[in-house]
Design a protein around this motif. Structure first.
Motif, mmCIF file in Angstrom:
data_model
loop_
_atom_site.group_PDB
_atom_site.id
_atom_site.type_symbol
_atom_site.label_atom_id
_atom_site.label_comp_id
_atom_site.label_asym_id
_atom_site.label_seq_id
_atom_site.Cartn_x
_atom_site.Cartn_y
_atom_site.Cartn_z
ATOM 1 N N ASN A 115 -32.865 38.865 34.248
ATOM 2 C CA ASN A 115 -34.327 39.130 34.557
ATOM 3 C C ASN A 115 -34.574 39.842 35.695
ATOM 4 O OD1 ASN A 115 -37.403 39.127 33.922
ATOM 5 N ND2 ASN A 115 -36.671 39.771 32.785
ATOM 6 N N SER A 152 -35.433 38.729 28.829
ATOM 7 C CA SER A 152 -36.453 37.943 28.170
ATOM 8 C C SER A 152 -36.613 36.838 26.688
ATOM 9 C CB SER A 152 -38.021 38.995 28.798
ATOM 10 O OG SER A 152 -38.067 39.478 29.785
ATOM 11 N N LYS A 189 -41.253 29.270 29.349
ATOM 12 C CA LYS A 189 -42.002 30.495 29.680
ATOM 13 C C LYS A 189 -42.493 30.644 31.146
ATOM 14 C CE LYS A 189 -44.456 30.682 26.057
ATOM 15 N NZ LYS A 189 -43.957 29.361 25.092
ATOM 16 N N LEU A 214 -43.608 37.459 26.765
ATOM 17 C CA LEU A 214 -42.813 35.801 26.303
ATOM 18 C C LEU A 214 -42.826 35.017 24.610
ATOM 19 C CD1 LEU A 214 -41.832 34.261 30.002
ATOM 20 C CD2 LEU A 214 -40.228 35.807 28.236
#
Length: 286
Positions: A71, A170, A179, A232
């Motif tokens: 990510n 994600s 998260k 998220l």
């Protein structure tokens, strides 16, 4: 209103404002890497503070590290190419095209998560392809007054792919890792990556430009922290193929702010492209 939908709408608004700040950074001629670094560092600090305060558990450390690496690399590269594209192509072209990464995400959901596409979603994908063709033509006509259009379109394509990878990673992080832990590690790695690029390329811009870049990056980080956490949170309980198209509409906010504050013109092709993108998003969420 379901929980995931409320989080999606919050992410939509916050991400729209944050993406407009990319335009501000480009217009103010701020060094892109400094903007990116301060943005990433701000989110890292906020995530670490909240992680320590809330003591959120980390479920799968290996998945957390893997998704954070993927990510952060894709997001940093996507952010840099996004801002640089705005130096060559108008915001009214950049934002709609970038939001078409939802097509890649929807297709990924079909082949990997076995999501089924409705007839309207298939139509939405076809409209998305039409938008790319329309706005590419518009970019070519506007290029003389903006910059190197070919370079801008290449940067756009890279940023689009990076955005797709960031969204998919994600989803995995939201399902299998904490998260706040994911945000802290991902943005920390992004900040390191940005700092390394700054050191390698040398310090660019004068002191005023670097100061503005840092300030804009901090504001971006504050907004992104709330927006990305909402994203998220939505992904942790809702469907990937629906949430990404909803949050993908945030480009409308960025484009309209660009029109209002920077007096960018909306020609017929651009208006059509934006309208078709909006319609595509609506079809994809059905």
């Amino acid at each position: 209103m379901t929980e995931w939908y409320a989080f999606s709408i919050a992410a939509l608004v916050l991400m729209g404002v944050q993406r407009f700040l990319y335009k501000v950074s480009a217009e103010r001629n701020c060094p892109t890497l400094w903007t990116t670094f301060s943005f990433m560092a701000t989110v890292t600090v906020l995530s670490a503070i909240f992680l320590a305060a809330l003591k959120e558990p980390l479920s799968d450390v290996r998945m957390l590290v893997a998704m954070a690496l993927l990510n952060s690399a894709s997001f940093v590269l996507g952010t840099i190419t996004h801002i640089e594209a705005l130096r060559h192509v108008p915001a009214g072209v950049v934002y709609p095209i970038l939001r078409l990464n939802m097509v890649v995400v929807v297709l990924f959901g079909v082949f990997v998560f076995r999501d089924r596409l409705s007839l309207l979603q298939i139509l939405g994908i076809l409209l998305a392809v039409a938008v790319v063709l329309i706005l590419r033509k518009d970019a070519e006509h506007a290029g003389d007054s903006v910059g190197n259009v070919r370079r801008g379109l290449v940067l756009l394509f890279v940023s689009l792919l990076c955005g797709s990878v960031a969204s998919i990673s994600s989803k995995y992080a939201a399902l299998y890792a904490g998260k706040l832990g994911f945000m802290a590690l991902s943005y920390f790695l992004g900040a390191l990556f940005s700092a390394g690029l700054i050191r390698k390329s040398g310090s660019k811009g004068n002191a005023r430009e670097r100061k503005e870049a840092v300030l804009i990056g901090i504001v971006m980080g504050l907004i992104n922290f709330a927006g990305f956490y909402a994203f998220l949170a939505a992904l942790s309980v809702g469907p990937l193929a629906v949430i990404v198209p909803i949050t993908g509409m945030h480009f409308v906010i960025a484009v309209m702010l660009s029109v209002i504050l920077y007096k960018e013109k909306l020609g017929p092709r651009r208006v059509l492209g934006i309208a078709l993108t909006f319609l595509s998003v609506l079809f994809l969420r059905s």
